[in-house]
Design a protein around this motif. Structure first.
Motif, PDB file in Angstrom:
ATOM      1  N   GLY A 155       0.790  -1.229   0.000  1.00 56.53           N
ATOM      2  CA  GLY A 155       0.000   0.000   0.000  1.00 56.53           C
ATOM      3  C   GLY A 155       0.817   1.271   0.000  1.00 56.53           C
ATOM      4  N   ILE A 156       2.162   1.177  -0.019  1.00 58.76           N
ATOM      5  CA  ILE A 156       3.004   2.376   0.034  1.00 58.76           C
ATOM      6  C   ILE A 156       2.838   3.253  -1.213  1.00 58.76           C
ATOM      7  N   THR A 157       2.615   2.641  -2.373  1.00 63.10           N
ATOM      8  CA  THR A 157       2.450   3.428  -3.600  1.00 63.10           C
ATOM      9  C   THR A 157       1.220   4.322  -3.501  1.00 63.10           C
ATOM     10  N   ALA A 158       0.108   3.758  -3.053  1.00 62.82           N
ATOM     11  CA  ALA A 158      -1.119   4.544  -2.899  1.00 62.82           C
ATOM     12  C   ALA A 158      -0.926   5.648  -1.864  1.00 62.82           C
ATOM     13  N   ALA A 159      -0.197   5.332  -0.794  1.00 66.76           N
ATOM     14  CA  ALA A 159       0.032   6.330   0.256  1.00 66.76           C
ATOM     15  C   ALA A 159       0.857   7.501  -0.272  1.00 66.76           C
ATOM     16  N   LEU A 160       1.860   7.208  -1.107  1.00 69.65           N
ATOM     17  CA  LEU A 160       2.702   8.271  -1.660  1.00 69.65           C
ATOM     18  C   LEU A 160       1.957   9.119  -2.683  1.00 69.65           C
ATOM     19  N   LYS A 161       0.913   8.559  -3.269  1.00 70.76           N
ATOM     20  CA  LYS A 161       0.099   9.340  -4.206  1.00 70.76           C
ATOM     21  C   LYS A 161      -0.717  10.394  -3.470  1.00 70.76           C
TER      22      LYS A 161
END
Length: 239
Positions: A155-161
């Motif tokens: 879920g880190i990609t979504a969080a960085l978005k």
């Protein structure tokens, strides 16, 4: 034998020398630089050549000039501590600067052998690659790439978005605190892409920092590479 056409122009060398003076803290923000006459005597050139060199620093935002008053320091290097906890926003605010991050690219890909070793995962495992530009008071100071292991940080990609802050994004996926496990500093030359983003000339000196951040359990959560504009940042190693 070196061709004379390859020599650095005198005005460019003067700009470099004055830039070094600023980086070394010889002059502070708001200080008046020596007069054109004094600088011409120092470098053994005419005032026109000095004026040309100063104009470069004006274009870079380091110096401002006032007609009849002279040239003044408009910006000094940002102090950037590198220690157990490296936090971009906190570092800049402590230095009295306005922090800003711009996301250049955010994607998922397979880790290279070197990246996998740094993150303690298998080569080819998926990672989130975060490419960005760091600014202080609106001036670019660094280009960076941060890699996060997707097998460990779902879920880190979504969080960085949703946020440009790495600290906030890591908190979203359950990493409330992280510390620096290792840092490697090297001097490099600016590649064309870095030069364009940092508003420097191709081949100008940059400071490259490579580091691994780990969570409380000792597992790597980020492998970052940052290219700092050498004359805009003073890196301080803290123990």
């Amino acid at each position: 034998m070196r061709d004379s056409s390859d020599k650095t122009p005198i005005w460019k060398a003067i700009a470099g020398a004055l830039r070094s003076d600023l980086a070394e803290g010889r002059y502070k923000m708001g200080d008046k630089l020596p007069t054109e006459a004094a600088l011409a005597e120092r470098f053994g050139v005419n005032r026109h050549t000095v004026r040309h060199g100063i104009s470069v620093l004006v274009e870079e935002g380091l110096v401002r000039t006032r007609r009849g008053a002279g040239a003044f320091v408009a910006a000094t290097p940002t102090n950037y501590p590198i220690g157990k906890r490296v936090r971009f926003h906190e570092n800049l605010i402590a230095a009295g600067r306005r922090p800003e991050k711009r996301v250049l690219a955010l994607d998922e890909r397979a880790a290279t052998i070197g990246e996998a070793q740094a993150l303690q995962i298998e080569a080819g495992d998926p990672v989130c690659a975060y490419h960005g530009l760091s600014l202080a008071d609106g001036q670019p100071i660094a280009v960076f790439e941060s890699l996060f292991p997707l097998t460990r940080l779902l879920g880190i990609t979504a969080a960085l978005k949703d946020t440009s802050s790495v600290t906030q994004a890591l908190s979203v996926v359950g990493i409330d605190d992280y510390t620096r496990a290792s840092t490697r500093l090297t001097a490099v030359r600016a590649m064309p892409t870095h030069a364009l983003l940092l508003h420097v000339a191709e081949g100008d000196p940059l400071l490259k920092s490579s580091g691994v951040n780990q969570c409380a359990r000792g597992q790597p959560v980020e492998y970052g590479r940052t290219w700092f504009a050498g004359d805009r940042v003073t890196l301080t190693l803290e123990t």
